[in-house]
Design a protein around this motif. Structure first.
Motif, short mmCIF file in Angstrom:
data_model
loop_
_atom_site.label_atom_id
_atom_site.label_comp_id
_atom_site.label_asym_id
_atom_site.label_seq_id
_atom_site.Cartn_x
_atom_site.Cartn_y
_atom_site.Cartn_z
N UNK A 1 0.82 -1.21 0.00
CA UNK A 1 0.00 0.00 0.00
C UNK A 1 0.86 1.26 0.00
N UNK A 2 1.89 1.29 0.84
CA UNK A 2 2.74 2.48 0.89
C UNK A 2 3.51 2.66 -0.42
N UNK B 1 4.15 5.99 -5.28
CA UNK B 1 4.09 6.08 -6.74
C UNK B 1 3.05 7.10 -7.18
N UNK B 2 1.89 7.06 -6.56
CA UNK B 2 0.81 7.98 -6.92
C UNK B 2 1.22 9.43 -6.70
N UNK B 3 1.98 9.67 -5.64
CA UNK B 3 2.42 11.03 -5.31
C UNK B 3 3.54 11.54 -6.22
N UNK B 4 4.42 10.66 -6.65
CA UNK B 4 5.67 11.12 -7.25
C UNK B 4 5.81 10.86 -8.75
N UNK B 5 5.14 9.83 -9.29
CA UNK B 5 5.32 9.50 -10.70
C UNK B 5 4.31 10.26 -11.56
N UNK B 6 4.75 10.75 -12.74
CA UNK B 6 3.82 11.49 -13.61
C UNK B 6 2.57 10.68 -13.94
N UNK C 1 -2.94 10.98 -10.42
CA UNK C 1 -3.91 11.53 -9.47
C UNK C 1 -3.98 13.05 -9.57
N UNK C 2 -5.15 13.58 -9.33
CA UNK C 2 -5.41 15.01 -9.17
C UNK C 2 -6.31 15.18 -7.97
N UNK D 1 8.67 16.32 -3.02
CA UNK D 1 7.89 15.40 -3.85
C UNK D 1 6.64 14.83 -3.16
N UNK D 2 6.62 14.90 -1.80
CA UNK D 2 5.44 14.43 -1.06
C UNK D 2 5.57 14.88 0.39
N UNK D 3 4.51 14.80 1.17
CA UNK D 3 4.60 15.15 2.60
C UNK D 3 5.62 14.27 3.32
N UNK D 4 6.28 14.79 4.36
CA UNK D 4 7.18 13.95 5.16
C UNK D 4 6.42 12.75 5.71
#
Length: 397
Positions: free
Chosen positions: A151-152, A157-162, A178-179, A186-189
């Protein structure tokens, strides 16, 4: 140091009829629930967060629990989004989303929304959850670890990959973008609670995540921190105090005796009755389910393994004398402003943590008492803590 207050958001009424038996029926039927009390509870805690924001606290810690009055935060993401609209600077440490129980793509989307709504005030935490919650959602406890890690991986991947695709054991997605995306790039800590299992420590070190660690047993704490340092080093990263958050219990009063008198009724209700709700049932036992590995604690020194895990029976036997002993041993930072600050600084230095996460409202404390505690702490203790800087992690040397 940065100072966060942990808020379980317990239902704002004590179930006095169950205090003597120390057993809260599970499941707790609808006739125990008063919607007006629940609505009032949410509003009061949001007001507390507003006050914390004004007083200069760094943030509030949230978590996720289900089917129990000891925590009404079924969705920490929803609470963070609401809280962000009521505050200006306060950060939200989500500790955390129970990702094995949910669709991870939905969690990635919700956290991205909350991060945008808060203008980047989300610190994302991921956790596995207690066994009771696997029964609630009908998820196999034996799949917990594998679901958690997959899951993580999907969320990152959803946060960082185009655009990302994923084919896994539990979830599969194709060509997803995702939008919205997270406000922080690149993402929250990411912060992860450590209870001692080496699998979690090794996994967190691989990603260079930060750790939230309680100090219930000092030898155990040193073993956990030392192992985390070694695992980070194996991936080319040196541990720093910014990797570490010290999770502790605190209550500030005129003096030690006043702290015990004011806070112990709430604390004892929590450790005797509230905290164990649903976890004492036979179906909630993790034994033989695969939830824990037989090797999970083999890195811990034999003399320290007694401190690993949750001793629910021991907690239920807690007395006032036990509370006094815990204060004397530095396991509870209760007392005068100076005593509390001294204890917390000593604990943070011992662990090597430059962030504090403090429990100061267990057991459904009344709004008036909680508000006064936040104000007292913010006035008399917070400035000294925030002025202190932890510079080294002793267990790493």
């Amino acid at each position: 140091m940065k100072v966060f207050i942990f808020d379980l958001l317990p239902y704002g009424k004590h179930f006095d009829q169950y205090k003597e038996s120390k057993y809260l029926p599970y499941p707790l039927p609808k006739d125990h629930f008063d919607p007006e009390i629940a609505a009032r509870t949410f509003e009061e805690h949001l007001k507390i967060w507003e006050e914390m924001d004004k007083l200069g606290f760094d943030g509030v810690g949230l978590n996720e629990h289900h089917t129990t009055p000891h925590g009404l935060m079924n969705s920490p993401n929803m609470m963070a989004a609401v809280g962000a609209q009521r505050t200006k600077k306060l950060k939200f440490l989500l500790l955390g989303n129970l990702v094995p129980l949910h669709n991870p793509l939905r969690i990635a989307e919700e956290l991205a929304m909350a991060d945008c709504l808060s203008h980047g005030r989300i610190l994302s935490g991921f956790a596995r959850g207690v066994p009771r919650e696997y029964n609630v959602y009908g998820v196999s406890m034996g799949e917990s670890r594998a679901r958690f890690e997959e899951a993580v991986d999907i969320i990152l991947k959803a946060w960082t990959e185009p655009v990302f695709s994923h084919t896994g054991k539990f979830w599969s997605y194709k060509d997803i973008a995702i939008w919205p995306r997270p406000y922080q790039q690149p993402h929250p800590p990411v912060w992860v609670p450590f209870t001692g299992s080496k699998e979690t420590i090794e996994w967190a070190a691989k990603y260079n995540f930060s750790a939230v660690i309680p100090d219930h047993h000092r030898g155990l704490t040193q073993d956990i921190v030392g192992y985390f340092a070694k695992q980070l080093a194996s991936h080319g990263t040196s541990i720093t105090p910014e990797h570490m958050c010290f999770f502790a219990d605190a209550y500030v009063a005129q003096d030690r005796a006043a702290a015990i008198r004011e806070y112990s009724p709430f604390y004892l209700y929590f450790v005797h009755t509230l905290w164990h709700h649903g976890s004492l049932e036979k179906a909630s036992s993790p034994q033989g389910t695969g939830y824990l590995s037989s090797a999970s604690y083999d890195y811990i020194k034999p003399e320290n393994r007694v401190g690993a895990g949750v001793d629910r029976e021991g907690m239920m036997r807690t007395t006032l004398a036990d509370i006094e002993r815990k204060i004397d041993k530095g396991e509870l930072a209760w007392g005068s402003p100076k005593e509390v600050a001294d204890q917390l600084i000593a604990g943070a230095e011992r662990m090597g943590a430059n962030t504090l996460l403090l429990n100061m409202n267990v057991g459904a404390m009344t709004y008036e008492v909680f508000l006064e505690q936040i104000r007292r702490f913010g006035r008399d203790v917070l400035p000294r803590l925030q002025a202190h800087q932890v510079t080294r992690v002793p267990a790493a040397t």
